[in-house]
Scaffold this motif. Sequence first.
Motif, mmCIF file in Angstrom:
data_model
loop_
_atom_site.group_PDB
_atom_site.id
_atom_site.type_symbol
_atom_site.label_atom_id
_atom_site.label_comp_id
_atom_site.label_asym_id
_atom_site.label_seq_id
_atom_site.Cartn_x
_atom_site.Cartn_y
_atom_site.Cartn_z
ATOM 1 N N MET A 71 -4.474 0.314 -6.884
ATOM 2 C CA MET A 71 -3.539 0.206 -5.766
ATOM 3 C C MET A 71 -2.448 -0.799 -6.109
ATOM 4 N N ASP A 72 -1.324 -0.626 -5.476
ATOM 5 C CA ASP A 72 -0.208 -1.553 -5.620
ATOM 6 C C ASP A 72 -0.607 -2.917 -5.041
ATOM 7 N N ARG A 73 -0.284 -3.993 -5.751
ATOM 8 C CA ARG A 73 -0.688 -5.335 -5.301
ATOM 9 C C ARG A 73 -0.073 -5.704 -3.959
ATOM 10 N N SER A 74 1.151 -5.282 -3.704
ATOM 11 C CA SER A 74 1.764 -5.600 -2.412
ATOM 12 C C SER A 74 1.056 -4.871 -1.279
ATOM 13 N N SER A 75 0.592 -3.648 -1.534
ATOM 14 C CA SER A 75 -0.161 -2.907 -0.519
ATOM 15 C C SER A 75 -1.489 -3.595 -0.239
ATOM 16 N N VAL A 76 -2.155 -4.049 -1.285
ATOM 17 C CA VAL A 76 -3.424 -4.762 -1.109
ATOM 18 C C VAL A 76 -3.193 -6.041 -0.318
ATOM 19 N N SER A 77 -2.149 -6.768 -0.625
ATOM 20 C CA SER A 77 -1.851 -8.008 0.109
ATOM 21 C C SER A 77 -1.617 -7.728 1.586
ATOM 22 N N ARG A 78 -0.881 -6.676 1.891
ATOM 23 C CA ARG A 78 -0.610 -6.304 3.279
ATOM 24 C C ARG A 78 -1.902 -5.913 3.992
ATOM 25 N N LEU A 79 -2.738 -5.107 3.326
ATOM 26 C CA LEU A 79 -4.002 -4.681 3.927
ATOM 27 C C LEU A 79 -4.959 -5.854 4.117
ATOM 28 N N VAL A 80 -5.006 -6.754 3.143
ATOM 29 C CA VAL A 80 -5.868 -7.940 3.251
ATOM 30 C C VAL A 80 -5.425 -8.791 4.434
ATOM 31 N N ALA A 81 -4.121 -8.952 4.617
ATOM 32 C CA ALA A 81 -3.620 -9.731 5.758
ATOM 33 C C ALA A 81 -4.080 -9.106 7.075
ATOM 34 N N GLN A 82 -4.047 -7.784 7.166
ATOM 35 C CA GLN A 82 -4.510 -7.093 8.379
ATOM 36 C C GLN A 82 -6.018 -7.275 8.567
ATOM 37 N N LEU A 83 -6.764 -7.165 7.484
ATOM 38 C CA LEU A 83 -8.222 -7.341 7.554
ATOM 39 C C LEU A 83 -8.589 -8.768 7.947
ATOM 40 N N LYS A 84 -7.861 -9.737 7.436
ATOM 41 C CA LYS A 84 -8.116 -11.134 7.799
ATOM 42 C C LYS A 84 -7.791 -11.366 9.272
ATOM 43 N N LYS A 85 -6.672 -10.836 9.732
ATOM 44 C CA LYS A 85 -6.263 -11.001 11.131
ATOM 45 C C LYS A 85 -7.299 -10.396 12.080
ATOM 46 N N ALA A 86 -7.893 -9.264 11.682
ATOM 47 C CA ALA A 86 -8.907 -8.592 12.502
ATOM 48 C C ALA A 86 -10.277 -9.266 12.398
ATOM 49 N N GLY A 87 -10.429 -10.194 11.464
ATOM 50 C CA GLY A 87 -11.692 -10.905 11.307
ATOM 51 C C GLY A 87 -12.708 -10.218 10.418
ATOM 52 N N TYR A 88 -12.268 -9.243 9.618
ATOM 53 C CA TYR A 88 -13.181 -8.491 8.751
ATOM 54 C C TYR A 88 -13.329 -9.100 7.363
ATOM 55 N N VAL A 89 -12.332 -9.867 6.959
ATOM 56 C CA VAL A 89 -12.314 -10.466 5.623
ATOM 57 C C VAL A 89 -11.861 -11.913 5.766
ATOM 58 N N HIS A 90 -12.412 -12.781 4.941
ATOM 59 C CA HIS A 90 -11.913 -14.161 4.895
ATOM 60 C C HIS A 90 -11.666 -14.544 3.452
ATOM 61 N N SER A 91 -10.894 -15.601 3.297
ATOM 62 C CA SER A 91 -10.569 -16.068 1.946
ATOM 63 C C SER A 91 -10.945 -17.531 1.825
ATOM 64 N N GLU A 92 -11.226 -17.919 0.584
ATOM 65 C CA GLU A 92 -11.510 -19.313 0.266
ATOM 66 C C GLU A 92 -11.030 -19.583 -1.147
ATOM 67 N N PRO A 93 -10.813 -20.843 -1.470
ATOM 68 C CA PRO A 93 -10.330 -21.150 -2.820
ATOM 69 C C PRO A 93 -11.299 -20.652 -3.894
ATOM 70 N N ASP A 94 -10.733 -20.147 -4.963
ATOM 71 C CA ASP A 94 -11.540 -19.675 -6.095
ATOM 72 C C ASP A 94 -12.181 -20.898 -6.754
ATOM 73 N N PRO A 95 -13.513 -20.937 -6.860
ATOM 74 C CA PRO A 95 -14.174 -22.108 -7.459
ATOM 75 C C PRO A 95 -13.834 -22.297 -8.944
ATOM 76 N N HIS A 96 -13.377 -21.228 -9.607
ATOM 77 C CA HIS A 96 -13.045 -21.310 -11.032
ATOM 78 C C HIS A 96 -11.573 -21.612 -11.258
ATOM 79 N N ASP A 97 -10.746 -21.362 -10.252
ATOM 80 C CA ASP A 97 -9.304 -21.577 -10.365
ATOM 81 C C ASP A 97 -8.796 -21.935 -8.975
ATOM 82 N N ARG A 98 -8.657 -23.209 -8.705
ATOM 83 C CA ARG A 98 -8.291 -23.685 -7.372
ATOM 84 C C ARG A 98 -6.950 -23.133 -6.882
#
Length: 149
Positions: A71-98
């Motif tokens: 998938m296109d990275r911009s499409s994934v970013s847009r979808l992830v933002a929607q999923l985060k807003k809906a409470g289905y996905v969360h993000s946290e700092p990468d432990p290997h690359d802050r």
Amino acid sequence: MDNNNHETGRAQLELHLGQQLNALLSASHALHVKTAAVFDPNLQPAAFLLVRWLLAYGPSSATSLADSLAMDRSSVSRLVAQLKKAGYVHSEPDPHDRRGVVLSVTDLGRDKAVLAMNEKGAEFYDRISGWDDSSLEAFIQMLKRFNGL
């Protein structure tokens, strides 16, 4: 049967196979769209693909998601933002690359995805419920062979 008739017969068989594969792919796509709507009718079906991938393979970066799902990275970013807003996905700092972020499915996302996938499974199993075990085994073996496994 001469060689020409054999080739014509083979071509017809391959044509019929193509038609059945197209029917399978179309039905699979329709079932995916229906399942995604059970997950959340306000999101695009592609968002459900992201959730399913994260459930199957675990936390991931958006870049890895995009690469894995072609998938296109911009499409994934847009979808992830929607999923985060809906409470289905969360993000946290990468432990290997802050500097990076790792995405994972929330409990709400997991619960809704399981509900949607159970409905998809029920429809799938309805299609094979009348098959005897030997027919199902033969189908599995043919699919394995077709898939090169």
